[in-house]
Design a protein around this motif. Structure first.
Motif, PDB file in Angstrom:
ATOM      1  N   ALA A   1     -67.061  10.823  33.162  1.00  0.00           N
ATOM      2  CA  ALA A   1     -67.069  11.906  32.180  1.00  0.00           C
ATOM      3  C   ALA A   1     -66.643  13.190  32.860  1.00  0.00           C
ATOM      4  N   TRP A   2     -65.784  13.929  32.158  1.00  0.00           N
ATOM      5  CA  TRP A   2     -65.215  15.165  32.678  1.00  0.00           C
ATOM      6  C   TRP A   2     -65.396  16.260  31.650  1.00  0.00           C
TER       7      TRP A   2
ATOM      8  N   SER B   1     -64.121  21.226  26.635  1.00  0.00           N
ATOM      9  CA  SER B   1     -64.081  19.893  26.026  1.00  0.00           C
ATOM     10  C   SER B   1     -64.580  18.856  27.013  1.00  0.00           C
ATOM     11  N   GLY B   2     -65.044  17.747  26.487  1.00  0.00           N
ATOM     12  CA  GLY B   2     -65.503  16.638  27.318  1.00  0.00           C
ATOM     13  C   GLY B   2     -64.674  15.400  27.044  1.00  0.00           C
ATOM     14  N   PHE B   3     -64.383  14.651  28.113  1.00  0.00           N
ATOM     15  CA  PHE B   3     -63.586  13.432  28.012  1.00  0.00           C
ATOM     16  C   PHE B   3     -64.276  12.326  28.791  1.00  0.00           C
ATOM     17  N   VAL B   4     -64.348  11.156  28.190  1.00  0.00           N
ATOM     18  CA  VAL B   4     -64.869   9.979  28.877  1.00  0.00           C
ATOM     19  C   VAL B   4     -63.694   9.036  29.111  1.00  0.00           C
ATOM     20  N   VAL B   5     -63.532   8.622  30.364  1.00  0.00           N
ATOM     21  CA  VAL B   5     -62.432   7.743  30.757  1.00  0.00           C
ATOM     22  C   VAL B   5     -63.003   6.380  31.142  1.00  0.00           C
ATOM     23  N   LYS B   6     -62.366   5.336  30.624  1.00  0.00           N
ATOM     24  CA  LYS B   6     -62.756   3.961  30.960  1.00  0.00           C
ATOM     25  C   LYS B   6     -61.482   3.132  31.046  1.00  0.00           C
ATOM     26  N   ASP B   7     -61.343   2.360  32.106  1.00  0.00           N
ATOM     27  CA  ASP B   7     -60.181   1.481  32.297  1.00  0.00           C
ATOM     28  C   ASP B   7     -58.857   2.239  32.165  1.00  0.00           C
ATOM     29  N   HIS B   8     -58.770   3.405  32.775  1.00  0.00           N
ATOM     30  CA  HIS B   8     -57.544   4.221  32.816  1.00  0.00           C
ATOM     31  C   HIS B   8     -57.095   4.710  31.441  1.00  0.00           C
TER      32      HIS B   8
ATOM     33  N   ALA C   1     -54.896  14.341  29.420  1.00  0.00           N
ATOM     34  CA  ALA C   1     -54.063  13.831  30.514  1.00  0.00           C
ATOM     35  C   ALA C   1     -54.641  14.247  31.866  1.00  0.00           C
ATOM     36  N   THR C   2     -55.156  15.457  31.952  1.00  0.00           N
ATOM     37  CA  THR C   2     -55.766  15.925  33.196  1.00  0.00           C
ATOM     38  C   THR C   2     -57.006  15.098  33.538  1.00  0.00           C
ATOM     39  N   ALA C   3     -57.818  14.773  32.538  1.00  0.00           N
ATOM     40  CA  ALA C   3     -59.002  13.934  32.778  1.00  0.00           C
ATOM     41  C   ALA C   3     -58.591  12.570  33.321  1.00  0.00           C
ATOM     42  N   LEU C   4     -57.491  12.019  32.812  1.00  0.00           N
ATOM     43  CA  LEU C   4     -57.015  10.722  33.322  1.00  0.00           C
ATOM     44  C   LEU C   4     -56.570  10.828  34.775  1.00  0.00           C
TER      45      LEU C   4
ATOM     46  N   ASP D   1     -59.682  11.188  36.966  1.00  0.00           N
ATOM     47  CA  ASP D   1     -60.366   9.910  37.114  1.00  0.00           C
ATOM     48  C   ASP D   1     -59.692   9.063  38.200  1.00  0.00           C
ATOM     49  N   THR D   2     -58.369   9.054  38.225  1.00  0.00           N
ATOM     50  CA  THR D   2     -57.630   8.317  39.253  1.00  0.00           C
ATOM     51  C   THR D   2     -57.906   8.910  40.628  1.00  0.00           C
ATOM     52  N   LEU D   3     -57.909  10.224  40.738  1.00  0.00           N
ATOM     53  CA  LEU D   3     -58.157  10.878  42.023  1.00  0.00           C
ATOM     54  C   LEU D   3     -59.582  10.631  42.519  1.00  0.00           C
TER      55      LEU D   3
END
Length: 182
Positions: free
Chosen positions: A89-90, A105-112, A171-174, A177-179
């Motif tokens: 979560a970001w 804003s909040g973003f949840v990333v799962k499986d890219h 896109a930044t949250a994605l 998450d990778t970083l």
């Protein structure tokens, strides 16, 4: 006997400022932003009991990578995030246009991909339709393709800059998450 000296003069001035000006700012402030969800409520929605936050330290190479997606240098060198059960979560801040107010804003990333997104605090006078659940669902499942999302998200008439801002933050949250996994 009334207090004298520099310190009491400052206290009196501060009290006068608070009594006269702050109520007016508070009333004006109510018109300037809307809190849709607190960060704590967002994290509870994402994880139930939120995990302890982690910190991602952004070095120059990471900043450059984020900058290509974010559209400018990222304003922070350290960023808190939360991670559990294969999800991260970001909570990010951005502006729709130079001179505009920050949106949180909040973003949840799962499986890219974006699992879900929420507008937490919207501080602009127009464009808050990006906080509606029906529009936010359009971000779900989106992945990163180069420096943008893999699929276009429909624009909202009158909220073009807010839509672009939300896509940029997603896109930044994605990327973040990778970083964080590296």
């Amino acid at each position: 006997m009334p207090p004298t000296g520099r310190r009491s003069l400052l206290r009196s001035a501060a009290g006068l400022f608070g009594a006269l000006l702050l109520p007016k700012l508070a009333v004006a402030g109510d018109d300037l932003w809307t809190t849709f969800q607190t960060p704590a409520a967002f994290l509870a929605e994402a994880f139930g009991a939120p995990p302890a936050p982690s910190v991602l330290v952004l070095d120059a190479a990471m900043q450059a990578q984020i900058g290509t997606v974010f559209g400018r240098a990222y304003p922070q060198s350290q960023l808190r995030y939360w991670k559990a059960n294969g999800r991260s979560a970001w909570i990010l801040d951005d502006i729709g246009k130079q001179g505009y107010q920050i949106t949180t804003s909040g973003f949840v990333v799962k499986d890219h991909s974006i699992d879900f997104a929420r507008v937490l605090i919207y501080r602009e006078s127009r464009g808050e339709q990006v906080a509606e659940g029906s529009w936010l669902k359009k971000l779900s499942g989106r992945k990163l393709a180069g420096t943008t999302l893999d699929q276009n998200v429909d624009n909202i008439s009158g909220a073009t800059l807010s839509v672009k801002m939300m896509q940029r933050m997603a896109a930044t949250a994605l990327v973040l998450d990778t970083l964080a996994k590296a």
